[in-house]
Design an enzyme around this catalytic site. Structure first.
Site, PDB file in Angstrom:
ATOM      1  N   PRO A  10       0.792  -1.227   0.000  1.00  0.00           N
ATOM      2  CA  PRO A  10       0.000   0.000   0.000  1.00  0.00           C
ATOM      3  C   PRO A  10       0.826   1.280   0.000  1.00  0.00           C
ATOM      4  CG  PRO A  10      -0.156  -1.129   2.113  1.00  0.00           C
ATOM      5  CD  PRO A  10       0.507  -2.074   1.158  1.00  0.00           C
ATOM      6  N   ASN A  11       0.328   2.238  -0.765  1.00  0.00           N
ATOM      7  CA  ASN A  11       0.874   3.598  -0.860  1.00  0.00           C
ATOM      8  C   ASN A  11       2.158   3.704  -1.675  1.00  0.00           C
ATOM      9  OD1 ASN A  11      -1.180   4.907   0.798  1.00  0.00           O
ATOM     10  ND2 ASN A  11      -0.313   3.713   2.477  1.00  0.00           N
ATOM     11  N   ARG A  18       5.103  11.091  -2.360  1.00  0.00           N
ATOM     12  CA  ARG A  18       4.787  10.819  -0.961  1.00  0.00           C
ATOM     13  C   ARG A  18       6.051  10.923  -0.116  1.00  0.00           C
ATOM     14  NH1 ARG A  18       4.593   4.750   1.310  1.00  0.00           N
ATOM     15  NH2 ARG A  18       3.924   5.177   3.437  1.00  0.00           N
ATOM     16  N   TYR A  23      11.188   8.698   1.317  1.00  0.00           N
ATOM     17  CA  TYR A  23      11.152   7.687   0.258  1.00  0.00           C
ATOM     18  C   TYR A  23      11.794   8.134  -1.052  1.00  0.00           C
ATOM     19  CZ  TYR A  23       7.752   5.656   3.501  1.00  0.00           C
ATOM     20  OH  TYR A  23       7.143   5.137   4.614  1.00  0.00           O
ATOM     21  N   ASN A  74       8.139  -5.619  -0.960  1.00  0.00           N
ATOM     22  CA  ASN A  74       8.037  -4.503  -0.035  1.00  0.00           C
ATOM     23  C   ASN A  74       6.560  -4.434   0.331  1.00  0.00           C
ATOM     24  OD1 ASN A  74       7.913  -2.188   1.437  1.00  0.00           O
ATOM     25  ND2 ASN A  74       8.983  -0.890  -0.046  1.00  0.00           N
ATOM     26  N   ALA A  77       3.209  -0.917   4.717  1.00  0.00           N
ATOM     27  CA  ALA A  77       2.629  -0.943   6.068  1.00  0.00           C
ATOM     28  C   ALA A  77       2.206  -2.356   6.491  1.00  0.00           C
ATOM     29  CB  ALA A  77       1.439   0.004   6.134  1.00  0.00           C
ATOM     30  N   HIS A  80       4.208  -4.692   8.904  1.00  0.00           N
ATOM     31  CA  HIS A  80       4.144  -4.603  10.366  1.00  0.00           C
ATOM     32  C   HIS A  80       2.858  -5.190  10.944  1.00  0.00           C
ATOM     33  CE1 HIS A  80       7.344  -1.923   9.267  1.00  0.00           C
ATOM     34  NE2 HIS A  80       6.510  -1.098   8.668  1.00  0.00           N
ATOM     35  N   ASP A  87       2.012 -15.744   6.265  1.00  0.00           N
ATOM     36  CA  ASP A  87       1.645 -17.148   6.080  1.00  0.00           C
ATOM     37  C   ASP A  87       1.715 -17.558   4.608  1.00  0.00           C
ATOM     38  OD1 ASP A  87       1.270 -17.380   8.778  1.00  0.00           O
ATOM     39  OD2 ASP A  87      -0.912 -17.514   8.713  1.00  0.00           O
ATOM     40  N   GLU A  98      13.039  -9.369   1.308  1.00  0.00           N
ATOM     41  CA  GLU A  98      12.225  -8.274   1.855  1.00  0.00           C
ATOM     42  C   GLU A  98      12.980  -6.963   1.629  1.00  0.00           C
ATOM     43  OE1 GLU A  98      11.651  -8.607   6.068  1.00  0.00           O
ATOM     44  OE2 GLU A  98      10.482  -6.755   6.202  1.00  0.00           O
ATOM     45  N   HIS A 100      12.786  -2.583   1.933  1.00  0.00           N
ATOM     46  CA  HIS A 100      12.163  -1.320   2.343  1.00  0.00           C
ATOM     47  C   HIS A 100      13.052  -0.189   1.869  1.00  0.00           C
ATOM     48  CE1 HIS A 100       9.354  -3.515   4.743  1.00  0.00           C
ATOM     49  NE2 HIS A 100      10.365  -4.200   5.247  1.00  0.00           N
ATOM     50  N   LEU A 101      12.424   0.855   1.367  1.00  0.00           N
ATOM     51  CA  LEU A 101      13.204   2.017   0.924  1.00  0.00           C
ATOM     52  C   LEU A 101      13.872   2.692   2.112  1.00  0.00           C
ATOM     53  CD1 LEU A 101      10.216   2.804  -1.196  1.00  0.00           C
ATOM     54  CD2 LEU A 101      12.440   2.982  -2.270  1.00  0.00           C
ATOM     55  N   ARG A 107      13.135   4.349  12.473  1.00  0.00           N
ATOM     56  CA  ARG A 107      11.870   5.096  12.481  1.00  0.00           C
ATOM     57  C   ARG A 107      11.045   4.739  13.724  1.00  0.00           C
ATOM     58  NH1 ARG A 107       9.213   4.763   6.713  1.00  0.00           N
ATOM     59  NH2 ARG A 107       7.912   6.338   7.726  1.00  0.00           N
ATOM     60  N   ARG A 111       7.348   0.345  13.500  1.00  0.00           N
ATOM     61  CA  ARG A 111       7.910  -0.136  12.226  1.00  0.00           C
ATOM     62  C   ARG A 111       9.076  -1.104  12.448  1.00  0.00           C
ATOM     63  NH1 ARG A 111       5.515   3.303   8.297  1.00  0.00           N
ATOM     64  NH2 ARG A 111       5.042   5.307   9.242  1.00  0.00           N
TER      65      ARG A 111
END
Ligand code: DHK
Length: 152
Positions: A10-11, A18, A23, A74, A77, A80, A87, A98, A100-101, A107, A111
């Site tokens: 998401p996002n 954003r 980011y 990625n 949200a 978390h 699963d 995995e 993440h930017l 943070r 997170r």
């Protein structure tokens, strides 16, 4: 040619506008373009997808069984919060990176916990869009060690 599915949560469709302080200004379309070019260089067939919906991401992870050799994710949200994504990843047979930017550990405390990390092969965070490229390079070394120089 090994197939790598790159999933974004998401996002991340808003990348570029954003919170550029966190980011950066690179859009998801630009990241996708770079990953396709790098995939060609590394001999990987790369597909990039994004969804704002948890169930859609779960469906795509399930579909990847048998259609993709490796995943980059990625989960944004959902990283978390989502036991469902965790699963689904757990039963995917191939390597999972995995990404993440931002450096999630630098943070807010909420997170710092990732449901994805325990079922990931490796984790890359804090390097902005470069993280996705590093993930592809790691997978190339895993999937075709001789060509990518990652073997012994
Ligand atoms: C992206 C998000 O949208 C956040 O919810 C995560 C992640 C971090 C990133 O850094 O790519 O906490």
């Amino acid at each position: 040619m090994p197939r790598v599915l790159v999933l974004n949560g998401p996002n991340l469709n808003l990348l570029g506008t954003r919170r550029p302080d966190l980011y950066g200004r690179t859009t998801l379309a630009e990241i996708e373009k770079r990953l396709h070019a790098l995939g060609e260089e590394l001999g990987l067939a790369v597909e990039v997808r994004q969804s704002n919906h948890e169930g859609t991401l779960v469906d795509w992870i399930q579909e990847a069984r048998g259609t993709a050799d490796a995943l980059v994710i990625n989960a944004a949200a959902y990283t978390h919060t989502s036991v469902a994504i965790r699963d689904a990843l757990e039963v995917f047979e191939g390597p999972v990176v995995e990404v993440h930017l931002s450096n999630i550990f630098a943070r807010e405390p909420f997170r710092h916990r990732s449901h994805v990390s325990p079922v990931a092969t490796g984790v890359i965070c804090g390097f902005g869009p470069l993280g996705y490229e590093l993930a592809l390079r790691a997978l190339a070394a895993r999937l075709a060690p001789r060509q990518a120089g990652g073997g012994r």
